[in-house]
Design an enzyme around this catalytic site. Structure first.
Site, mmCIF file in Angstrom:
data_model
loop_
_atom_site.group_PDB
_atom_site.id
_atom_site.type_symbol
_atom_site.label_atom_id
_atom_site.label_comp_id
_atom_site.label_asym_id
_atom_site.label_seq_id
_atom_site.Cartn_x
_atom_site.Cartn_y
_atom_site.Cartn_z
ATOM 1 N N ASN A 111 0.834 -1.210 0.000
ATOM 2 C CA ASN A 111 0.000 0.000 0.000
ATOM 3 C C ASN A 111 0.857 1.245 0.000
ATOM 4 O OD1 ASN A 111 -0.492 1.942 2.494
ATOM 5 N ND2 ASN A 111 0.116 -0.044 3.359
ATOM 6 N N PHE A 115 -1.411 8.268 4.352
ATOM 7 C CA PHE A 115 -2.171 8.911 5.442
ATOM 8 C C PHE A 115 -3.440 9.604 4.944
ATOM 9 C CE2 PHE A 115 1.711 9.744 8.468
ATOM 10 C CZ PHE A 115 1.773 8.391 8.728
ATOM 11 N N SER A 173 5.736 5.186 8.569
ATOM 12 C CA SER A 173 5.069 4.952 7.288
ATOM 13 C C SER A 173 6.039 5.298 6.163
ATOM 14 C CB SER A 173 3.829 5.825 7.158
ATOM 15 O OG SER A 173 3.417 5.813 5.807
ATOM 16 N N ASN A 175 5.128 6.056 3.261
ATOM 17 C CA ASN A 175 4.382 6.749 2.206
ATOM 18 C C ASN A 175 4.242 8.250 2.422
ATOM 19 O OD1 ASN A 175 3.873 4.267 0.830
ATOM 20 N ND2 ASN A 175 2.427 3.781 2.478
ATOM 21 N N THR A 176 4.888 8.763 3.460
ATOM 22 C CA THR A 176 4.978 10.215 3.649
ATOM 23 C C THR A 176 6.461 10.549 3.578
ATOM 24 O OG1 THR A 176 2.974 10.307 4.991
ATOM 25 C CG2 THR A 176 4.528 12.125 5.270
ATOM 26 N N LYS A 211 5.775 3.753 16.980
ATOM 27 C CA LYS A 211 5.719 2.649 16.006
ATOM 28 C C LYS A 211 6.870 2.787 15.019
ATOM 29 C CE LYS A 211 2.657 0.272 12.784
ATOM 30 N NZ LYS A 211 1.262 0.140 12.323
ATOM 31 N N ASN A 240 5.914 -1.423 11.315
ATOM 32 C CA ASN A 240 5.118 -1.005 10.159
ATOM 33 C C ASN A 240 5.407 -1.903 8.943
ATOM 34 O OD1 ASN A 240 3.480 0.774 8.550
ATOM 35 N ND2 ASN A 240 3.962 2.362 10.064
HETATM 36 C C1 LIG Z 1 -3.888 -0.889 3.647
HETATM 37 C C2 LIG Z 1 -2.999 -0.636 4.825
HETATM 38 C C3 LIG Z 1 -3.054 0.610 5.478
HETATM 39 C C4 LIG Z 1 -2.237 0.860 6.580
HETATM 40 N N1 LIG Z 1 -2.312 2.076 7.201
HETATM 41 C C5 LIG Z 1 -1.530 2.316 8.296
HETATM 42 C C6 LIG Z 1 -1.607 3.550 8.992
HETATM 43 O O1 LIG Z 1 -2.396 4.437 8.658
HETATM 44 N N2 LIG Z 1 -0.791 3.729 10.060
HETATM 45 C C7 LIG Z 1 0.087 2.773 10.503
HETATM 46 O O2 LIG Z 1 0.788 2.978 11.485
HETATM 47 N N3 LIG Z 1 0.156 1.580 9.867
HETATM 48 C C8 LIG Z 1 -0.624 1.338 8.790
HETATM 49 N N4 LIG Z 1 -0.541 0.124 8.156
HETATM 50 C C9 LIG Z 1 0.419 -0.884 8.666
HETATM 51 C C10 LIG Z 1 -0.238 -1.876 9.621
HETATM 52 O O3 LIG Z 1 -0.743 -1.222 10.760
HETATM 53 C C11 LIG Z 1 0.752 -2.958 10.052
HETATM 54 O O4 LIG Z 1 1.790 -2.339 10.792
HETATM 55 C C12 LIG Z 1 1.375 -3.696 8.875
HETATM 56 O O5 LIG Z 1 0.447 -3.844 7.821
HETATM 57 C C13 LIG Z 1 1.878 -5.084 9.274
HETATM 58 O O6 LIG Z 1 0.843 -5.900 9.744
HETATM 59 P P1 LIG Z 1 0.065 -6.970 8.805
HETATM 60 O O7 LIG Z 1 1.119 -7.724 8.057
HETATM 61 O O8 LIG Z 1 -0.738 -7.799 9.732
HETATM 62 O O9 LIG Z 1 -0.799 -6.153 7.897
HETATM 63 C C14 LIG Z 1 -1.347 -0.153 7.046
HETATM 64 C C15 LIG Z 1 -1.314 -1.391 6.396
HETATM 65 C C16 LIG Z 1 -2.121 -1.649 5.319
HETATM 66 C C17 LIG Z 1 -2.063 -2.992 4.653
#
Ligand SMILES: Cc1cc2nc3c(=O)[nH]c(=O)nc-3n(C[C@H](O)[C@H](O)[C@H](O)COP(=O)(O)O)c2cc1C
Length: 351
Positions: A111, A115, A173, A175-176, A211, A240
């Site tokens: 992704n 934000f 993140s 992406n910022t 985080k 993350n």
């Molecule tokens: C579509 C998507 C959006 C996410 N948005 C955020 C976010 O806004 N803030 C954040 O700290 N992590 C975000 N994450 C990261 C997740 O919180 C998590 O740290 C990461 O995906 C690893 O866990 P997973 O493998 O179970 O998804 C996002 C992940 C995905 C897939």
């Protein structure tokens, strides 16, 4: 009797544009259509972390309910806690679509949302209205065009702190642009001093965690652990999505820019988690996140050093039966190995 509509909906959700499928899932949760009848929490899963009682240690990771629209419906899926966010001070749209990509063979997702957020005022209103029935963490971030990013975290903490059981400062993140630079020693020291001061100014002072990314060197881990312990930070979320790409990722989406999550992230994030556990000596709680899709994975994270765990991507693939299944497996594994609680198992892989 409640009929689970997910097996019927799954094939449709899987061919839909992922962001549309996610929006539909949130709508389903809002209306009560998507839920799971089994909310049972085995008593062996109850755990006290950060001064908070959790009925089970499995939380929804940030990104799933960014604007705090459905915390109680998330608990209806069996989660023991929910992390809302990332929330930015002002509303922002995020990056152009498409910006979520499935890697179905590997059960991963890339992704680059950037934000997208309804902004702190909207999230504050949502949470006030919802009255969450289980612990809610609020994950805060900075607007993309902000000239003082740390000030953005501070203002979010002031606005949202009163609704939070814990606060998570997201500096990881991918992406910022430039956000991850806040993980370097000097920047992190300044950030933590200012966000802790903001938290200490609140009437009820919720625990504050940072985080981090899984893309860290050994030196970074030592530095961050050292700052966390000396500054009085309450814990770390590890972590993350990754900007790395493991060898052999298949499918045309594998080369998309963004953060990779899901199964291909499990090994890397669990290794970094174990490094953080060793570097902090177990003195502050760690939340383990990254690639968890079963009770066995949850157990491995706990044994690597996680006091709580979170997941998101597995929900894309497994649907609402996932968390009840994981809870049964985790309770079984704890008992099989002679543990009387989750806390007893934390960090035992390294002994
Ligand atoms: C579509 C998507 C959006 C996410 N948005 C955020 C976010 O806004 N803030 C954040 O700290 N992590 C975000 N994450 C990261 C997740 O919180 C998590 O740290 C990461 O995906 C690893 O866990 P997973 O493998 O179970 O998804 C996002 C992940 C995905 C897939």
């Amino acid at each position: 009797m409640l009929i689970d509509p997910y097996p019927l909906a799954r094939p449709w959700l899987m061919v839909m544009e992922p962001e549309v499928a996610h929006a539909l899932s949130i709508r389903g949760l809002k209306t009560g259509l998507v839920r799971n009848p089994s909310k049972y929490d085995d008593p062996i899963l109850a755990t006290d972390v950060l001064g908070i009682r959790f009925a089970n240690p499995i939380g929804s990771a940030a990104g799933f309910d960014k604007d705090g629209e459905v915390p109680n419906a998330v608990f209806g899926l069996g989660f023991g806690f929910a992390e809302v966010g990332t929330v930015t001070p002002r509303p922002q749209a995020g990056n152009p679509k498409p910006r979520i990509f499935r890697l179905p063979t590997e059960r991963g997702v890339i992704n680059r949302l950037g934000f997208n957020s309804g902004g702190m005022a909207a999230v504050s209103r949502n949470l006030k209205r919802k009255k969450a029935t289980r612990p809610v963490g609020i994950n805060v971030g900075a607007n993309r065009d902000s000239t003082d990013r740390i000030a953005d975290y501070v203002v979010c903490i002031q606005e949202l702190g009163p609704h939070a059981d814990y606060l998570a400062v997201n500096i990881s993140s991918p992406n910022t642009p430039g956000l991850r630079a806040l993980q370097s020693r000097d920047a992190l020291q300044e950030l933590i001093a200012r966000v802790l001061a903001a938290r200490d100014g609140l009437e009820r002072r919720p625990p504050l965690l940072v985080k981090v990314a899984p893309d860290l060197t050994e030196r970074d881990v030592t530095d961050i652990a050292d700052i966390a312990l000396t500054s009085g930070l309450d814990g770390l979320i590890v972590g993350n999505t990754t900007v790395s790409r493991p060898d052999g990722l298949l499918g045309e989406s594998a080369t998309e820019d963004g953060g990779l999550s899901g199964r291909p992230l499990f090994a890397l994030s669990t290794r970094i988690l174990a490094d953080f556990f060793a570097a902090t000596g177990g003195k502050i709680p760690l939340i383990g996140t990254g690639g968890i899709s079963s009770g066995t994975d949850a157990y491995a994270k706990i044994r690597a050093g996680a006091s709580l765990i979170q997941l998101y991507t597995a929900l894309f693939y497994e649907g609402p039966g996932l968390v009840p299944r994981m809870k049964r497996e985790l309770a079984h594994l704890l008992r099989r190995d002679g543990f009387g609680s989750v806390a007893e198992a934390v960090g035992t892989a390294g002994r």
